[in-house]
Design a protein around this motif. Sequence first.
Motif, PDB file in Angstrom:
ATOM      1  N   ILE A 273       0.847  -1.205   0.000  1.00 47.62           N
ATOM      2  CA  ILE A 273       0.000   0.000   0.000  1.00 47.62           C
ATOM      3  C   ILE A 273       0.880   1.252   0.000  1.00 47.62           C
ATOM      4  N   ILE A 274       0.525   2.172  -0.870  1.00 51.59           N
ATOM      5  CA  ILE A 274       1.049   3.534  -0.799  1.00 51.59           C
ATOM      6  C   ILE A 274      -0.096   4.388  -0.288  1.00 51.59           C
ATOM      7  N   CYS A 275       0.141   5.167   0.764  1.00 55.46           N
ATOM      8  CA  CYS A 275      -0.944   5.922   1.390  1.00 55.46           C
ATOM      9  C   CYS A 275      -0.479   7.343   1.658  1.00 55.46           C
ATOM     10  N   ALA A 276      -1.221   8.308   1.163  1.00 53.96           N
ATOM     11  CA  ALA A 276      -0.924   9.702   1.502  1.00 53.96           C
ATOM     12  C   ALA A 276      -0.964   9.844   3.019  1.00 53.96           C
ATOM     13  N   VAL A 277       0.017  10.538   3.604  1.00 53.17           N
ATOM     14  CA  VAL A 277       0.087  10.642   5.063  1.00 53.17           C
ATOM     15  C   VAL A 277      -1.183  11.306   5.580  1.00 53.17           C
ATOM     16  N   PRO A 278      -1.987  10.591   6.371  1.00 53.55           N
ATOM     17  CA  PRO A 278      -3.203  11.204   6.917  1.00 53.55           C
ATOM     18  C   PRO A 278      -2.919  11.825   8.288  1.00 53.55           C
ATOM     19  N   ARG A 279      -3.957  12.389   8.894  1.00 55.52           N
ATOM     20  CA  ARG A 279      -3.794  12.937  10.247  1.00 55.52           C
ATOM     21  C   ARG A 279      -3.421  11.797  11.200  1.00 55.52           C
ATOM     22  N   PRO A 280      -2.740  12.147  12.300  1.00 55.20           N
ATOM     23  CA  PRO A 280      -2.225  11.087  13.196  1.00 55.20           C
ATOM     24  C   PRO A 280      -3.280  10.092  13.666  1.00 55.20           C
ATOM     25  N   LYS A 281      -4.490  10.579  13.967  1.00 55.50           N
ATOM     26  CA  LYS A 281      -5.551   9.671  14.419  1.00 55.50           C
ATOM     27  C   LYS A 281      -5.822   8.601  13.358  1.00 55.50           C
ATOM     28  N   THR A 282      -5.735   9.010  12.107  1.00 52.71           N
ATOM     29  CA  THR A 282      -5.994   8.073  11.017  1.00 52.71           C
ATOM     30  C   THR A 282      -4.799   7.166  10.769  1.00 52.71           C
ATOM     31  N   VAL A 283      -3.586   7.662  11.034  1.00 56.29           N
ATOM     32  CA  VAL A 283      -2.396   6.807  10.892  1.00 56.29           C
ATOM     33  C   VAL A 283      -2.553   5.548  11.746  1.00 56.29           C
TER      34      VAL A 283
END
Lengths: 248, 248
Positions: free
Chosen positions: A80-90
């Motif tokens: 998976i390549i994932c755009a860095v989300p907000r920390p809660k979503t990480v």
Amino acid sequence: MNIILLADADRTINDTFTVSDYRAEHIRTVLQSKVGETVEVGLLNGPLGTATIEDLGGSHIRLTVTEWREASRPAYEVDIICAVPRPKTVKKILAIAAGMNVRSLHFVRANRTDKSYLESPLLKEPERLPYLYDGLSQGKFTRLPVVEVHPLFRPFVEDEVPDIFADRLKLVADPSGERLTTIFSPSHQPGEVVIAIGPEGGWVPFELDLLVTTGFTPFQLGPWTLRVENALVAALSQLALVAAKESI
Amino acid sequence: MNIILLADADRTINDTFTVSDYRAEHIRTVLQSKVGETVEVGLLNGPLGTATIEDLGGSHIRLTVTEWREASRPAYEVDIICAVPRPKTVKKILAIAAGMNVRSLHFVRANRTDKSYLESPLLKEPERLPYLYDGLSQGKFTRLPVVEVHPLFRPFVEDEVPDIFADRLKLVADPSGERLTTIFSPSHQPGEVVIAIGPEGGWVPFELDLLVTTGFTPFQLGPWTLRVENALVAALSQLALVAAKESI
């Protein structure tokens, strides 16, 4: 927690392990196991197994694995390549990736990624490990996903992606794409797949164009605007439906 | 929040609305809108629209909808039966159901439902509304899902389900089932579907048997042990892939 995840560091001798942290708490308060009873376990990056509780006294729990079973190999590998989300979503992405047996997880800064998100300690070991372990324990998997962080989108996609994901089926979730049933023929066996998941608000045109130029095929998940963590679940679920039909 | 959800109670006059709660906060701090700028809105159980900010002063924000657009109808309707999960998960289920345009959500007590879960205030209006609104705002939908709670499994499935879901395609997520691609023929148009999602740990045999007797077809989501909220996303995503092909 569907398995108790053990590590070599927990090993006392041979197949005997001692745990004292959240796992001991889980065995005591959720499973409410007694001495002589068994619990399902998994050895980090190793086999699954069944263990017998030998000692519950004091702060530690001692258990001995009486049966090891080789963890089954996935029918196809997903990165998976994932755009860095907000920390809660990480946190959620880490747990979902581990719990759905993703091989590697590449966080990349996207145009719609808030710069501060890259500073999140969650992107670093050891802060991210509890969420990966939680996912493995939920999913009954033992293989720790490889996690990498790429602070620059263009160099990552242009220079690294072609090497890291050579000869891989490359997909990018985007509403402009076709559905996976159109992209996959019934006999198509993907072998290895990399899926790129954008940020809240989606990829900007430059990013999508660069991904397409690099060999990614856009595909759409459905008539929804999904949160990032739900887009990841949706993508992995739809892939399972069209790929490797005989395997699940 | 991809749309600002308005209700008739927010209406000042004609197409002018006044908001002062979390929505005003969102317009101020996340969107950082200025007077004269537009925001995307949706009227609860009504159309979508575009509104112009007219007044940002004080605690209230006044906006006037300058364009209304009929919300698109889903290609097929989905109702969900969900074993009552722990309260933290109820929140997620409510938001996902609303954000993926589910028509109704029937929580039912299952054998593996902790009895205390039924006492959760989240299952009651108005406590559950913020999570439904959050889902609608995320998913750009305006239709509030109907939510019901059924404290007894057997009377619900035996007596109510055949009436409520007459002539509906009935599916139950369970590892014993086939994949949805096997259950659906390529030309199959479901029209209306009800999907039953079990508790953590799954349905007990009695429950699955009763659901099958009542006309539910088991289907499997994939080679994973998913959390309830992820099972819901997976089921809705896979259904979208096999159903109503031309519509998404």
